[in-house]
Design a protein around this motif. Structure first.
Motif, PDB file in Angstrom:
ATOM      1  N   GLU A  49      72.834   0.812 -52.001  1.00  0.00           N
ATOM      2  CA  GLU A  49      72.219   1.577 -50.992  1.00  0.00           C
ATOM      3  C   GLU A  49      73.919   2.536 -50.386  1.00  0.00           C
ATOM      4  N   GLN A  50      73.556   3.232 -49.879  1.00  0.00           N
ATOM      5  CA  GLN A  50      74.138   4.412 -49.490  1.00  0.00           C
ATOM      6  C   GLN A  50      75.158   3.608 -48.387  1.00  0.00           C
ATOM      7  N   HIS A  72      70.950   8.710 -57.053  1.00  0.00           N
ATOM      8  CA  HIS A  72      69.487   9.196 -56.727  1.00  0.00           C
ATOM      9  C   HIS A  72      69.070   9.737 -55.899  1.00  0.00           C
ATOM     10  N   ASP A  73      68.204  10.659 -56.097  1.00  0.00           N
ATOM     11  CA  ASP A  73      67.576  10.925 -54.321  1.00  0.00           C
ATOM     12  C   ASP A  73      66.160  10.950 -54.361  1.00  0.00           C
ATOM     13  N   GLY A  74      65.822  10.217 -55.165  1.00  0.00           N
ATOM     14  CA  GLY A  74      64.057   9.861 -55.550  1.00  0.00           C
ATOM     15  C   GLY A  74      64.176   8.636 -56.813  1.00  0.00           C
ATOM     16  N   VAL A  75      62.385   8.218 -56.486  1.00  0.00           N
ATOM     17  CA  VAL A  75      62.237   7.533 -56.881  1.00  0.00           C
ATOM     18  C   VAL A  75      60.515   8.154 -56.916  1.00  0.00           C
ATOM     19  N   THR A  96      71.170   8.587 -49.878  1.00  0.00           N
ATOM     20  CA  THR A  96      70.559   8.754 -51.429  1.00  0.00           C
ATOM     21  C   THR A  96      70.583   7.147 -51.882  1.00  0.00           C
ATOM     22  N   VAL A  97      70.543   6.935 -53.140  1.00  0.00           N
ATOM     23  CA  VAL A  97      71.080   5.974 -53.987  1.00  0.00           C
ATOM     24  C   VAL A  97      72.409   5.565 -55.312  1.00  0.00           C
ATOM     25  N   GLY A 387      68.038   2.331 -47.673  1.00  0.00           N
ATOM     26  CA  GLY A 387      68.841   1.440 -46.785  1.00  0.00           C
ATOM     27  C   GLY A 387      69.343   1.229 -45.231  1.00  0.00           C
ATOM     28  N   LEU A 388      68.326   0.234 -44.219  1.00  0.00           N
ATOM     29  CA  LEU A 388      68.962   1.323 -42.989  1.00  0.00           C
ATOM     30  C   LEU A 388      70.110   0.434 -42.649  1.00  0.00           C
ATOM     31  N   PRO A 389      70.354   1.721 -41.347  1.00  0.00           N
ATOM     32  CA  PRO A 389      71.688   1.133 -40.635  1.00  0.00           C
ATOM     33  C   PRO A 389      72.419  -0.277 -40.374  1.00  0.00           C
ATOM     34  N   TYR A 390      73.904  -0.601 -40.992  1.00  0.00           N
ATOM     35  CA  TYR A 390      74.414  -1.538 -40.983  1.00  0.00           C
ATOM     36  C   TYR A 390      74.033  -1.978 -39.402  1.00  0.00           C
ATOM     37  N   GLU A 391      74.503  -3.101 -38.815  1.00  0.00           N
ATOM     38  CA  GLU A 391      74.004  -3.364 -37.309  1.00  0.00           C
ATOM     39  C   GLU A 391      75.543  -3.926 -36.180  1.00  0.00           C
ATOM     40  N   SER A 392      75.456  -3.608 -35.650  1.00  0.00           N
ATOM     41  CA  SER A 392      76.923  -3.284 -34.673  1.00  0.00           C
ATOM     42  C   SER A 392      77.107  -5.007 -33.763  1.00  0.00           C
TER      43      SER A 392
END
Length: 394
Positions: A49-50, A72-75, A96-97, A387-392
């Motif tokens: 993930e990013q 990779h910018d697509g699947v 991207t990944v 990937g969702l944002p990392y939690e604080s």
């Protein structure tokens, strides 16, 4: 021996945590049951993930990844006769990944640790944490016939699903959540060029298939198989023929086959333990949760745990913020359950569950039809996949 953070497990999560802590001046020692060669020999995921890519850059182990990894910018989804490209970058504002094998990530982290003379003790037997609810936890282990003791402030359990860390928590202090799927993935690794520039997730009446890669010259392919199947019954020729049946004809025509470097069957399960923390022990990665590989979340979810624990330790040692320690588990679990949901959802949509055309099959088809014909649906796939944002912690 004494250290600030004792890390159990020298896989990528333990090594990444150690590297990040060392760069902040936080002393750590890693204990690993296996040899370094064994750890490097494990064949695992390769889609980063990013957020994990950014974390590896923060750890200073990005040079080879940026040189050899493939952005990779697509699947692509191949749904029987229909093909849909998910534009990851276009749907997520440019995220991207990176396709870069877990083995290579582990190698980079090992070399970085060796360069900084960080301590990793391989072939440490009978590792056992003690006094985890006290202010002075410690770990005992055996090596070369002698028993050793490692005193520490905190313990990071990065030793996987079968490791000792989770088992060190009393059964009445944790709760397990699990779903076991009625199939597995038969995977084959080969030194052949990938059949496509992007990953292809294929849903077919014969079962799921995935065309993936590790590099421009090394490919990884998977097919859904029953839990009663044995690797020994699958020759390379049989695997390639079955894969060709499940992917689009024009893709099958371009498929380059070759002898397998590795072949294995992995059962699929979803698993989470709550809480991910017991006293001064923090569970990281597979020690606390398992996801089916459909969403490419296993290694990435471990990296998000590492990110949370690393930043927690920085707060503790550099700012004295021990008040944040109880926040670790809840912070991690917010993201864990979202990744579990995405992995379960992708698995549920793309795999064959029944030989009969039943209600569940029709719901599966309707779900795929909606998701792939709606920008909102495709965006849901894209933003979860990158990937969702990392939690604080706060």
């Amino acid at each position: 021996m004494k250290t600030q953070v004792a890390i159990i497990g020298a896989g990528p999560s333990g090594l990444l945590l150690g590297q990040l802590l060392s760069r902040q001046g936080i002393d750590n020692i890693i204990l690993e049951r296996r040899s370094g060669e064994y750890v490097l020999g494990r064949i695992r995921a390769g889609v980063l993930e990013q957020g994990m890519v950014d974390l590896l850059r923060e750890a200073g182990v990005d040079k080879r990844m940026d040189e050899e990894g493939e952005t990779h910018d697509g699947v692509e989804l191949a749904l029987d006769k229909r093909r849909v490209r998910v534009d990851l970058a276009g749907l997520t504002g440019g995220k991207t990944v990176m396709v870069y094998g877990q083995t290579e990530v582990t190698r980079d982290l090992m070399e970085a640790r060796e360069a900084t003379e960080g301590t990793t003790i391989y072939e440490a037997d009978n590792v056992q944490p003690h006094d985890l609810e006290s202010d002075s936890p410690y770990i005992t282990f055996e090596r070369d016939g002698e028993t050793h003791r490692l005193d520490c402030d905190y313990v990071a359990g990065c030793d996987g699903f079968h490791g000792v860390s989770r088992k060190s928590i009393p059964a009445d202090r944790i709760k397990e959540f699990e779903k076991v799927y009625p199939f597995g993935w038969l995977g084959l690794l080969a030194d052949t060029p990938p059949v496509a520039d992007e990953l292809i997730y294929a849903r077919h009446e014969r079962g799921f298939a995935l065309c993936s890669m590790r590099s421009p010259t090394r490919s990884r392919y998977y097919i859904q198989v029953g839990l009663d199947e044995r690797v020994e019954d699958w020759s390379d020729e049989r695997f390639w023929e079955e894969l060709k049946r499940r992917i689009p004809d024009d893709v099958a025509d371009k498929l380059v086959t070759g002898p397998s470097l590795e072949k294995s069957i992995a059962p699929l399960r979803s698993f989470v333990v709550e809480p991910m923390q017991f006293g001064r022990l923090f569970l990281v990665g597979d020690a606390a949760h398992i996801v089916p590989p459909t969403g490419a979340k296993g290694l990435n979810l471990a990296a998000s745990d590492v990110n949370t624990l690393y930043r927690l330790m920085v707060h503790v040692y550099q700012e004295g913020r021990t008040d944040l320690i109880p926040n670790y588990s809840a912070t991690c679990l917010k993201r864990v359950w979202k990744a579990e949901r995405f992995s379960w959802w992708m698995t549920s949509m793309l795999h064959k569950f029944s030989e009969e055309e039943d209600f569940a099959t029709r719901m599966q088809q309707a779900e795929l039809d909606y998701v792939t014909s709606s920008e909102a649906g495709l965006t849901t796939i894209a933003e979860n996949y990158v990937g969702l944002p990392y939690e604080s912690l706060e």
